[in-house]
Scaffold this motif. Structure first.
Motif, mmCIF file in Angstrom:
data_model
loop_
_atom_site.group_PDB
_atom_site.id
_atom_site.type_symbol
_atom_site.label_atom_id
_atom_site.label_comp_id
_atom_site.label_asym_id
_atom_site.label_seq_id
_atom_site.Cartn_x
_atom_site.Cartn_y
_atom_site.Cartn_z
ATOM 1 N N PRO A 150 -53.646 47.676 67.635
ATOM 2 C CA PRO A 150 -54.245 46.929 66.504
ATOM 3 C C PRO A 150 -53.518 45.588 66.313
ATOM 4 O O PRO A 150 -52.430 45.369 66.851
ATOM 5 N N ASN A 151 -54.145 44.683 65.572
ATOM 6 C CA ASN A 151 -53.500 43.417 65.144
ATOM 7 C C ASN A 151 -53.055 42.548 66.316
ATOM 8 O O ASN A 151 -51.953 41.995 66.316
ATOM 9 N N ARG A 152 -53.936 42.438 67.339
ATOM 10 C CA ARG A 152 -53.713 41.522 68.448
ATOM 11 C C ARG A 152 -52.394 41.775 69.197
ATOM 12 O O ARG A 152 -51.766 40.851 69.703
ATOM 13 N N VAL A 153 -51.976 43.032 69.275
ATOM 14 C CA VAL A 153 -50.786 43.361 70.071
ATOM 15 C C VAL A 153 -51.233 44.047 71.349
ATOM 16 O O VAL A 153 -52.077 44.943 71.326
ATOM 17 N N ILE A 154 -50.716 43.565 72.495
ATOM 18 C CA ILE A 154 -51.020 44.219 73.784
ATOM 19 C C ILE A 154 -49.700 44.678 74.405
ATOM 20 O O ILE A 154 -48.728 43.902 74.456
ATOM 21 N N PHE A 155 -49.660 45.937 74.835
ATOM 22 C CA PHE A 155 -48.430 46.515 75.378
ATOM 23 C C PHE A 155 -48.666 46.851 76.846
ATOM 24 O O PHE A 155 -49.638 47.535 77.185
ATOM 25 N N ILE A 156 -47.796 46.348 77.735
ATOM 26 C CA ILE A 156 -47.984 46.558 79.168
ATOM 27 C C ILE A 156 -46.746 47.252 79.744
ATOM 28 O O ILE A 156 -45.614 46.800 79.506
ATOM 29 N N GLU A 157 -46.943 48.351 80.470
ATOM 30 C CA GLU A 157 -45.841 49.023 81.166
ATOM 31 C C GLU A 157 -45.926 48.626 82.644
ATOM 32 O O GLU A 157 -46.886 48.950 83.334
ATOM 33 N N GLY A 158 -44.917 47.877 83.125
ATOM 34 C CA GLY A 158 -44.947 47.420 84.512
ATOM 35 C C GLY A 158 -44.962 48.597 85.483
ATOM 36 O O GLY A 158 -44.344 49.627 85.222
ATOM 37 N N VAL A 159 -45.691 48.449 86.586
ATOM 38 C CA VAL A 159 -45.748 49.502 87.624
ATOM 39 C C VAL A 159 -45.262 48.914 88.957
ATOM 40 O O VAL A 159 -45.121 47.700 89.096
ATOM 41 N N GLU A 160 -45.039 49.807 89.910
ATOM 42 C CA GLU A 160 -44.498 49.376 91.214
ATOM 43 C C GLU A 160 -45.553 48.707 92.091
ATOM 44 O O GLU A 160 -45.281 47.782 92.825
ATOM 45 N N GLU A 161 -46.783 49.197 92.007
ATOM 46 C CA GLU A 161 -47.790 48.767 92.978
ATOM 47 C C GLU A 161 -49.189 48.843 92.363
ATOM 48 O O GLU A 161 -49.434 49.680 91.513
ATOM 49 N N LEU A 162 -50.052 47.961 92.799
ATOM 50 C CA LEU A 162 -51.456 47.987 92.341
ATOM 51 C C LEU A 162 -52.375 48.000 93.560
ATOM 52 O O LEU A 162 -52.009 47.498 94.635
ATOM 53 N N ARG A 163 -53.534 48.587 93.403
ATOM 54 C CA ARG A 163 -54.526 48.604 94.490
ATOM 55 C C ARG A 163 -55.699 47.683 94.132
ATOM 56 O O ARG A 163 -55.785 47.152 93.033
ATOM 57 N N GLY A 164 -56.572 47.492 95.064
ATOM 58 C CA GLY A 164 -57.760 46.672 94.813
ATOM 59 C C GLY A 164 -58.689 47.315 93.806
ATOM 60 O O GLY A 164 -58.547 48.486 93.478
ATOM 61 N N TYR A 165 -59.613 46.531 93.274
ATOM 62 C CA TYR A 165 -60.556 47.048 92.276
ATOM 63 C C TYR A 165 -61.976 46.854 92.782
ATOM 64 O O TYR A 165 -62.245 46.129 93.733
ATOM 65 N N ASP A 166 -62.906 47.526 92.141
ATOM 66 C CA ASP A 166 -64.342 47.300 92.348
ATOM 67 C C ASP A 166 -64.925 47.086 90.943
ATOM 68 O O ASP A 166 -64.845 47.994 90.102
ATOM 69 N N HIS A 167 -65.418 45.915 90.656
ATOM 70 C CA HIS A 167 -65.803 45.589 89.282
ATOM 71 C C HIS A 167 -67.011 44.666 89.232
ATOM 72 O O HIS A 167 -67.154 43.773 90.071
ATOM 73 N N ARG A 168 -67.850 44.917 88.259
ATOM 74 C CA ARG A 168 -69.000 44.023 87.999
ATOM 75 C C ARG A 168 -68.629 43.128 86.821
ATOM 76 O O ARG A 168 -68.339 43.629 85.728
ATOM 77 N N ALA A 169 -68.587 41.837 87.067
ATOM 78 C CA ALA A 169 -68.100 40.905 86.042
ATOM 79 C C ALA A 169 -69.008 40.909 84.813
ATOM 80 O O ALA A 169 -70.229 40.962 84.922
ATOM 81 N N LEU A 170 -68.368 40.813 83.654
ATOM 82 C CA LEU A 170 -69.077 40.698 82.374
ATOM 83 C C LEU A 170 -69.997 39.466 82.400
ATOM 84 O O LEU A 170 -69.644 38.453 83.013
ATOM 85 N N PHE A 171 -71.131 39.531 81.709
ATOM 86 C CA PHE A 171 -72.086 38.404 81.718
ATOM 87 C C PHE A 171 -71.500 37.205 80.995
ATOM 88 O O PHE A 171 -70.547 37.322 80.197
ATOM 89 N N ASP A 172 -72.096 36.029 81.262
ATOM 90 C CA ASP A 172 -71.583 34.782 80.676
ATOM 91 C C ASP A 172 -72.236 34.531 79.314
ATOM 92 O O ASP A 172 -73.352 33.998 79.221
ATOM 93 N N ARG A 173 -71.506 34.898 78.241
ATOM 94 C CA ARG A 173 -72.046 34.753 76.884
ATOM 95 C C ARG A 173 -72.203 33.288 76.484
ATOM 96 O O ARG A 173 -73.003 32.935 75.624
ATOM 97 N N ASN A 174 -71.416 32.406 77.121
ATOM 98 C CA ASN A 174 -71.507 30.987 76.794
ATOM 99 C C ASN A 174 -72.762 30.374 77.401
ATOM 100 O O ASN A 174 -73.446 29.559 76.766
#
Ligand SMILES: CC(=O)N[C@H]1[C@@H](OP(=O)(O)OP(=O)(O)OC[C@H]2O[C@@H](n3ccc(=O)[nH]c3=O)[C@H](O)[C@@H]2O)O[C@H](CO)[C@@H](O)[C@@H]1O
Ligand SMILES: C=C(OP(=O)(O)O)C(=O)O
Length: 461
Positions: free
Chosen positions: A237-261
């Motif tokens: 809540p209240n614009r706080v973002i918490f990130i726990e660092g990890v050792e490794e990341l893999r590739g993603y498969d994602h459909r980009a959000l539409f352009d609201r602008n």
């Protein structure tokens, strides 16, 4: 994509201001015809390039879908190719495959690159520092709507352990001891700085807490991408973002959000030209604040599963008072195209631009065409305001309705450029709009879309 196409992308990264999908830099519009029909919007210009940069963080290939063919994509793809990312296109033109496995081998310290028209290169810092231990970021592009400082970015990178040196041609960074988690509070919920922290913290050693973060839909979509890659990110809540660092990341498969602008821009065009436009791909949730204003001005809309229909129901448009703000407020990128519709409203509208200190320059040309817009460079006091007044904000008062007549106008920035197209469509007579390349930064195939919507124009394409 064949090898030489990838070479072509590298060239895009080495020349400033690539333009996409245009064979001419000017259009002559015969105004006075309502836009009617259906167009499609694809992935957001303010998300897709960031998602492509995120692919640098993965060990394996990423697939991004719904990618628009705009110059900001080309510039970032070119920079990724220069850093050794193998880029191929799927059978669907909106599908990009990004293989980062060759980045280390391809590394050369004397990279000669331009940011072109894009601001995204600043987001390469974290991923390149993680991969290579060093990075050089060329001077940034982006709309000239204010100073566009990057002090929040550099301060955050230093807190992660980066050594930052500003050079005449850009920024040089090293991470002699690697990158570690940090506690960061942004002075303002900056979208870019939030993305900088996200892209740097996910592989940093330890935990990162980001306070006063931006939470735009494009930010949340980037967080979804990073979570797919294996990152551990909590939006609190209240614009706080918490990130726990990890050792490794893999590739993603994602459909980009539409352009609201882009969607809001076509909606404003429908309103200004008394038309009826179905924007395929638009979704209600990300546009709720815009939809409220659209209705208050006198427009109407229908939400469908595959998009939103926007139309002018007849009668007079009504004036409104708008305060631009961070999400979920009224998006600053929405105001410029809407200004043209407000020149057709009967009465006095006010826009308080609270995000950027110089985003009303485009109104000079509209006044040449017959609009009555007064810009208050020190803003306007208004006790009824809900948004906290910022030191450098400006305000514009639009008095209507005013008949617009054709003129020759030159595109100053991305959203101002699209507003000039709307002005030409709304004006009586001919309007010549030049410097169209800037519009191709964020509006895919806009000439073809104008044709689809029945616009009357001459384009030597
Ligand atoms: C490519 C992209 O995604 N562009 C969007 C992004 O721009 P961008 O990420 O550049 O915009 P920011 O949210 O960072 O800027 C907001 C405000 O913060 C200030 N600021 C920002 C960074 C910094 O280091 N120091 C500083 O003072 C800016 O001058 C501005 O006044 O978010 C803006 C606000 O939603 C949108 O209008 C842009 O379309
Ligand atoms: C300001 C904008 O873009 P950029 O941050 O890329 O200049 C915009 O999309 O309206």
């Amino acid at each position: 994509m064949t090898e030489n196409e990838s070479e072509g992308l590298k060239l895009d990264a080495q020349k400033a201001g690539a333009r996409v999908g245009l064979t001419s830099d000017e259009i002559i519009i015969n105004g006075g015809h309502p836009l009617k029909g259906r167009i499609e919007v694809r992935g957001a210009k303010n998300l897709a390039p960031k998602a492509m940069v995120a692919a640098l963080l993965g060990k394996t290939t990423s697939v991004l879908r719904n990618v628009p063919n705009v110059s900001d994509i080309r510039v970032v793809a070119g920079l990724l190719a220069l850093h050794g990312v193998q880029i191929t296109r799927g059978t669907d033109p909106g599908e990009w495959r990004l293989d980062p496995s060759n980045v280390e081998q391809a590394h050369h310290a004397d990279i000669d690159a331009h940011a072109g028209s894009s601001r995204i290169p600043i987001l390469f810092c974290g991923p390149l520092l993680h991969r290579l231990g060093e990075a050089f970021i060329p001077d940034l592009g982006g709309c000239r709507i204010g100073d566009r400082p990057i002090d929040f970015h550099l301060e955050a990178l230093r807190k992660f352990g980066a050594v930052v040196e500003k050079l005449p041609s850009g920024i040089s960074l090293t991470a002699p001891n690697g990158l570690h988690g940090a506690n960061i509070e942004l002075p303002y919920p900056s979208v870019g700085a939030t993305e900088q922290v996200l892209l740097t913290s996910v592989l940093a050693k330890g935990q990162t807490e980001l306070r006063n973060a931006a939470i735009e839909p494009e930010i949340i979509d980037l967080i979804c991408i990073l979570q797919k890659m294996g990152a551990i990110i909590t939006v609190e809540p209240n614009r706080v973002i918490f990130i726990e660092g990890v050792e490794e990341l893999r590739g993603y498969d994602h459909r980009a959000l539409f352009d609201r602008n882009e969607a809001a821009s076509w909606a404003s065009a429908a309103l200004a030209t008394r038309g009826d436009v179905f924007v395929g791909g638009a979704q209600q949730e990300e546009m709720m604040t815009f939809l409220n204003v659209f209705r208050k001005v006198g427009g109407d809309f229908e939400v469908h599963d595959d998009g939103i229909r926007f139309w002018h129901p007849g009668g007079d448009l009504k004036p409104v008072t708008i305060e631009t703000d961070v999400h979920p407020g009224f998006m600053t990128d929405w105001q410029q195209p809407l200004v043209v519709a407000l020149t057709q409203a009967v009465g006095e509208s006010t826009i308080h631009e609270t995000v950027y200190e110089n985003r009303f320059g485009f109104t000079d040309a509209l006044n040449q065409m017959g609009a009555n817009i007064h810009v208050y460079k020190d803003g306007l006091q208004d006790d009824a305001r809900r948004v906290k007044r910022r030191e450098f904000e400006q305000a514009a008062v639009i008095s209507g309705s005013t008949a617009l007549t054709g003129a020759e106008i030159k595109v100053p920035d991305l959203r101002g450029g699209f507003s000039y197209l709307i002005a030409g469509l709304t004006a009586e007579g001919q309007t010549k709009v030049t410097n169209l390349g800037i519009i191709s930064r964020g509006y895919e195939n806009f000439i073809e879309k104008l044709r689809q919507l029945g616009a009357d124009f001459v384009y030597e394409g």
